[in-house]
Design a protein around this motif. Structure first.
Motif, PDB file in Angstrom:
ATOM      1  N   GLY A  96       4.306  -9.256  13.423  1.00  0.00           N
ATOM      2  CA  GLY A  96       5.606  -8.757  14.118  1.00  0.00           C
ATOM      3  C   GLY A  96       5.961  -7.581  12.792  1.00  0.00           C
ATOM      4  N   ARG A  97       5.895  -8.216  11.908  1.00  0.00           N
ATOM      5  CA  ARG A  97       6.529  -8.106  10.466  1.00  0.00           C
ATOM      6  C   ARG A  97       5.812  -6.423   9.672  1.00  0.00           C
ATOM      7  NH1 ARG A  97       7.819 -13.694   9.109  1.00  0.00           N
ATOM      8  NH2 ARG A  97      10.195 -13.316   9.543  1.00  0.00           N
ATOM      9  N   ASN A  98       4.325  -6.891  10.459  1.00  0.00           N
ATOM     10  CA  ASN A  98       3.409  -5.971  10.135  1.00  0.00           C
ATOM     11  C   ASN A  98       3.708  -4.527  10.440  1.00  0.00           C
ATOM     12  OD1 ASN A  98       1.943  -7.545   7.785  1.00  0.00           O
ATOM     13  ND2 ASN A  98       0.439  -7.776   8.849  1.00  0.00           N
ATOM     14  N   ARG A  99       3.791  -5.128  11.933  1.00  0.00           N
ATOM     15  CA  ARG A  99       3.696  -3.964  13.047  1.00  0.00           C
ATOM     16  C   ARG A  99       5.514  -2.753  12.629  1.00  0.00           C
ATOM     17  NH1 ARG A  99       2.162  -2.756  17.630  1.00  0.00           N
ATOM     18  NH2 ARG A  99       0.517  -4.313  17.634  1.00  0.00           N
ATOM     19  N   LEU A 100       6.559  -4.153  12.694  1.00  0.00           N
ATOM     20  CA  LEU A 100       7.304  -2.947  12.181  1.00  0.00           C
ATOM     21  C   LEU A 100       7.743  -1.905  11.124  1.00  0.00           C
ATOM     22  CD1 LEU A 100      10.088  -6.157  11.864  1.00  0.00           C
ATOM     23  CD2 LEU A 100      10.423  -4.096  13.380  1.00  0.00           C
ATOM     24  N   THR A 101       6.540  -2.299   9.905  1.00  0.00           N
ATOM     25  CA  THR A 101       6.258  -1.254   9.057  1.00  0.00           C
ATOM     26  C   THR A 101       5.399  -0.011   9.393  1.00  0.00           C
ATOM     27  OG1 THR A 101       3.940  -2.028   8.020  1.00  0.00           O
ATOM     28  CG2 THR A 101       5.655  -3.192   7.718  1.00  0.00           C
ATOM     29  N   SER A 102       4.918  -0.374  10.260  1.00  0.00           N
ATOM     30  CA  SER A 102       3.477   1.581  11.182  1.00  0.00           C
ATOM     31  C   SER A 102       5.066   2.047  11.576  1.00  0.00           C
ATOM     32  CB  SER A 102       3.269   0.409  12.448  1.00  0.00           C
ATOM     33  OG  SER A 102       3.849  -0.226  13.552  1.00  0.00           O
ATOM     34  N   SER A 103       6.785   1.555  12.250  1.00  0.00           N
ATOM     35  CA  SER A 103       7.690   3.030  12.409  1.00  0.00           C
ATOM     36  C   SER A 103       8.026   3.159  11.376  1.00  0.00           C
ATOM     37  CB  SER A 103       8.420   1.756  13.660  1.00  0.00           C
ATOM     38  OG  SER A 103       7.677   2.012  15.124  1.00  0.00           O
ATOM     39  N   ALA A 104       8.134   2.624  10.142  1.00  0.00           N
ATOM     40  CA  ALA A 104       8.957   2.909   8.782  1.00  0.00           C
ATOM     41  C   ALA A 104       8.533   3.649   8.258  1.00  0.00           C
ATOM     42  CB  ALA A 104       9.145   1.776   8.511  1.00  0.00           C
ATOM     43  N   ARG A 105       9.858   4.658   7.141  1.00  0.00           N
ATOM     44  CA  ARG A 105       9.716   5.872   6.751  1.00  0.00           C
ATOM     45  C   ARG A 105      10.045   6.143   5.764  1.00  0.00           C
ATOM     46  NH1 ARG A 105      12.724   9.400  11.106  1.00  0.00           N
ATOM     47  NH2 ARG A 105      14.779   7.576  11.262  1.00  0.00           N
ATOM     48  N   GLY A 106      10.823   4.605   5.135  1.00  0.00           N
ATOM     49  CA  GLY A 106      10.750   4.911   4.334  1.00  0.00           C
ATOM     50  C   GLY A 106       9.847   4.051   2.469  1.00  0.00           C
ATOM     51  N   GLY A 107      10.775   4.350   1.588  1.00  0.00           N
ATOM     52  CA  GLY A 107       9.912   4.049   0.775  1.00  0.00           C
ATOM     53  C   GLY A 107       9.511   2.968   0.316  1.00  0.00           C
ATOM     54  N   SER A 108      10.699   2.434   1.330  1.00  0.00           N
ATOM     55  CA  SER A 108      10.402   1.225   0.468  1.00  0.00           C
ATOM     56  C   SER A 108      11.190   0.133   2.119  1.00  0.00           C
ATOM     57  CB  SER A 108      11.607   0.705  -0.029  1.00  0.00           C
ATOM     58  OG  SER A 108      11.467   0.598  -1.704  1.00  0.00           O
ATOM     59  N   TYR A 109      10.878  -1.285   1.989  1.00  0.00           N
ATOM     60  CA  TYR A 109      11.071  -2.191   3.289  1.00  0.00           C
ATOM     61  C   TYR A 109      12.075  -3.366   3.006  1.00  0.00           C
ATOM     62  CZ  TYR A 109       7.174   0.146   4.521  1.00  0.00           C
ATOM     63  OH  TYR A 109       5.504   0.773   4.787  1.00  0.00           O
ATOM     64  N   LEU A 110      13.096  -3.801   4.067  1.00  0.00           N
ATOM     65  CA  LEU A 110      14.561  -4.431   3.463  1.00  0.00           C
ATOM     66  C   LEU A 110      13.284  -5.197   5.373  1.00  0.00           C
ATOM     67  CD1 LEU A 110      16.063  -6.509   2.076  1.00  0.00           C
ATOM     68  CD2 LEU A 110      17.884  -4.890   3.142  1.00  0.00           C
ATOM     69  N   PHE A 111      13.057  -7.280   4.213  1.00  0.00           N
ATOM     70  CA  PHE A 111      12.911  -7.378   5.602  1.00  0.00           C
ATOM     71  C   PHE A 111      13.939  -8.664   5.746  1.00  0.00           C
ATOM     72  CE2 PHE A 111       8.814  -6.115   4.623  1.00  0.00           C
ATOM     73  CZ  PHE A 111       8.357  -6.622   5.702  1.00  0.00           C
ATOM     74  N   LEU A 112      14.405  -8.824   7.303  1.00  0.00           N
ATOM     75  CA  LEU A 112      15.938  -9.218   7.249  1.00  0.00           C
ATOM     76  C   LEU A 112      15.610 -10.400   8.809  1.00  0.00           C
ATOM     77  CD1 LEU A 112      18.699  -7.243   7.276  1.00  0.00           C
ATOM     78  CD2 LEU A 112      18.168  -9.343   5.897  1.00  0.00           C
ATOM     79  N   ASP A 113      15.572 -12.110   8.248  1.00  0.00           N
ATOM     80  CA  ASP A 113      15.290 -12.392  10.123  1.00  0.00           C
ATOM     81  C   ASP A 113      16.665 -12.581  10.694  1.00  0.00           C
ATOM     82  OD1 ASP A 113      13.308 -12.934   8.791  1.00  0.00           O
ATOM     83  OD2 ASP A 113      13.299 -15.484   8.179  1.00  0.00           O
ATOM     84  N   SER A 114      16.054 -12.136  12.035  1.00  0.00           N
ATOM     85  CA  SER A 114      17.242 -11.562  12.762  1.00  0.00           C
ATOM     86  C   SER A 114      18.857 -13.128  13.235  1.00  0.00           C
ATOM     87  CB  SER A 114      16.563 -11.888  14.158  1.00  0.00           C
ATOM     88  OG  SER A 114      16.390 -12.952  14.994  1.00  0.00           O
ATOM     89  N   ASP A 115      18.966 -14.195  12.616  1.00  0.00           N
ATOM     90  CA  ASP A 115      19.731 -15.247  12.325  1.00  0.00           C
ATOM     91  C   ASP A 115      19.949 -15.517  10.840  1.00  0.00           C
ATOM     92  OD1 ASP A 115      17.496 -16.638  10.690  1.00  0.00           O
ATOM     93  OD2 ASP A 115      17.671 -17.815  11.951  1.00  0.00           O
ATOM     94  N   MET A 116      19.979 -13.419  10.557  1.00  0.00           N
ATOM     95  CA  MET A 116      20.756 -13.461   8.713  1.00  0.00           C
ATOM     96  C   MET A 116      21.893 -12.839   9.308  1.00  0.00           C
ATOM     97  SD  MET A 116      18.907 -15.056   6.989  1.00  0.00           S
ATOM     98  CE  MET A 116      19.647 -14.379   5.419  1.00  0.00           C
ATOM     99  N   LEU A 117      23.380 -13.020   8.181  1.00  0.00           N
ATOM    100  CA  LEU A 117      24.716 -11.830   8.336  1.00  0.00           C
ATOM    101  C   LEU A 117      24.853 -11.894   6.848  1.00  0.00           C
ATOM    102  CD1 LEU A 117      26.574 -11.161  10.963  1.00  0.00           C
ATOM    103  CD2 LEU A 117      27.821 -12.948  10.429  1.00  0.00           C
ATOM    104  N   PRO A 118      25.069 -10.690   6.646  1.00  0.00           N
ATOM    105  CA  PRO A 118      25.480 -10.281   4.965  1.00  0.00           C
ATOM    106  C   PRO A 118      26.893 -11.247   4.532  1.00  0.00           C
ATOM    107  CG  PRO A 118      24.748  -8.251   6.292  1.00  0.00           C
ATOM    108  CD  PRO A 118      24.789  -8.900   7.518  1.00  0.00           C
ATOM    109  N   ASP A 119      26.584 -11.288   3.575  1.00  0.00           N
ATOM    110  CA  ASP A 119      28.147 -12.268   2.781  1.00  0.00           C
ATOM    111  C   ASP A 119      29.124 -10.866   2.420  1.00  0.00           C
ATOM    112  OD1 ASP A 119      27.002 -14.680   3.603  1.00  0.00           O
ATOM    113  OD2 ASP A 119      26.028 -14.669   1.266  1.00  0.00           O
ATOM    114  N   SER A 120      28.661  -9.482   2.235  1.00  0.00           N
ATOM    115  CA  SER A 120      29.206  -8.733   1.281  1.00  0.00           C
ATOM    116  C   SER A 120      29.293  -7.545   1.777  1.00  0.00           C
ATOM    117  CB  SER A 120      28.960  -8.243   0.339  1.00  0.00           C
ATOM    118  OG  SER A 120      29.495  -7.368  -0.240  1.00  0.00           O
TER     119      SER A 120
END
Length: 316
Positions: A96-120
């Motif tokens: 699944g994570r490998n597949r996500l990168t095939s749609s990504a257009r950025g020069g860097s990828y930020l992988f986040l799990d779906s049960d995360m929430l930013p602290d800032s």
């Protein structure tokens, strides 16, 4: 990295997707968990990012039409350029994570799990600034339990996570490959092309650490203080079940990276238990203690760590 094989899927892009060429792609896979709160929190940062960050969310075959429609609506409403990919069948964490990168257009990828929430409120801005300033090969931002539920049912997991995972970035940097999880992980595109996640890992556990071990041999892994909360705490029973699933993955890591893994306490305790007579008979006792809600949480957490090590004794 080879592109993932074709699989039945549906793609939804929001209105700003086609007009933006971002520097950073945020990649969120989910399977039956609802990432709506995370999508909304990230989208709130859009005005400060000026199109430098895109969002791509993957439903890895959840089979839940109501959940998919809820996520699709969040994607359409997001102020970030955003794409939603829905797979008809589950492919697993690594694929699944490998597949996500095939749609990504950025020069860097930020992988986040779906049960995360930013602290800032400047979580994405911190990542985008780091990419613009340093363009690191790999960086891990850390995670916390600041916003996690306080339910007594999750007390053992909370205690274990605070001890071994919610680590200050200075301490994480001492063993950079060990404290790398896909919960909050930045990877430069060329690094991921060179070292993708191993799709042979199945079930739960160790695929992200094994990936980090491979990458650390070739690229610098840095750590910083830009955490997100892990909301998905588990009961002791479910956590024990995940440890049971992870034995084969742990064995694969031991076989491939004995120099790294031999430094880890989980490996050392497993080796000691392997030499102890009757360890298989002790294992159920360790689990029973861990699940006994009448005992103190520290004792239960210690017993669950022993249970994990006793399981891993089969693999060392």
């Amino acid at each position: 990295m080879t592109n993932p094989a074709p699989t039945p899927r549906a793609i939804t892009d929001n209105e700003t997707w086609a007009s933006i060429r971002p520097a950073l792609s945020v990649l969120i896979p989910f399977y039956r968990d609802d990432p709506s709160d995370l999508i909304e929190a990230l989208s709130e940062e859009a005005p400060a990012l000026a199109g430098s960050v895109e969002l791509i969310v993957l439903d890895d075959g959840s089979g839940d039409d109501e959940l998919a429609e809820r996520v699709r609506n969040r994607i359409r409403a997001s102020q970030l350029p955003a794409r939603f990919i829905r797979l008809k069948k589950n492919e697993g964490r690594s694929r699944g994570r490998n597949r996500l990168t095939s749609s990504a257009r950025g020069g860097s990828y930020l992988f986040l799990d779906s049960d995360m929430l930013p602290d800032s409120g400047s979580f994405l801005r911190t990542w985008a600034d780091l990419v613009a300033r340093q363009d690191p090969a790999v960086a891990f931002g850390g995670f916390s339990l600041l916003q996690a539920p306080q339910d007594a049912a999750f007390a053992v997991h909370r205690a274990m996570s605070q001890r071994s995972e919610c680590i200050p970035y200075q301490q994480r940097a001492l063993q950079p490959e060990k404290y790398v999880y896909t919960s909050n992980l930045l990877v430069r595109r060329d690094v991921f092309v060179a070292e993708a996640f191993d799709s042979e890992f199945s079930g739960w556990g160790w695929e992200d650490v094994e990936w980090a071990m491979r990458v650390a041999r070739r690229f610098r892994v840095i750590h910083l203080d830009n955490p997100a909360t892990h909301l998905g705490l588990e009961s002791a029973d479910r956590l024990a079940g995940k440890y049971e699933q992870s034995v084969a993955n742990f064995a694969r890591v031991v076989d491939r990276h004995p120099d790294f893994v031999s430094q880890y306490p989980s490996y050392r305790v497993a080796r000691l238990l392997k030499k102890a007579p009757g360890v298989r008979q002790w294992r159920p006792w360790f689990k029973r203690v861990a699940l006994n809600e009448n005992l103190p949480v520290p004792a239960r957490a210690f017993s669950l760590r022993l249970y994990r090590a006793a399981l891993y004794a089969e693999a060392v």
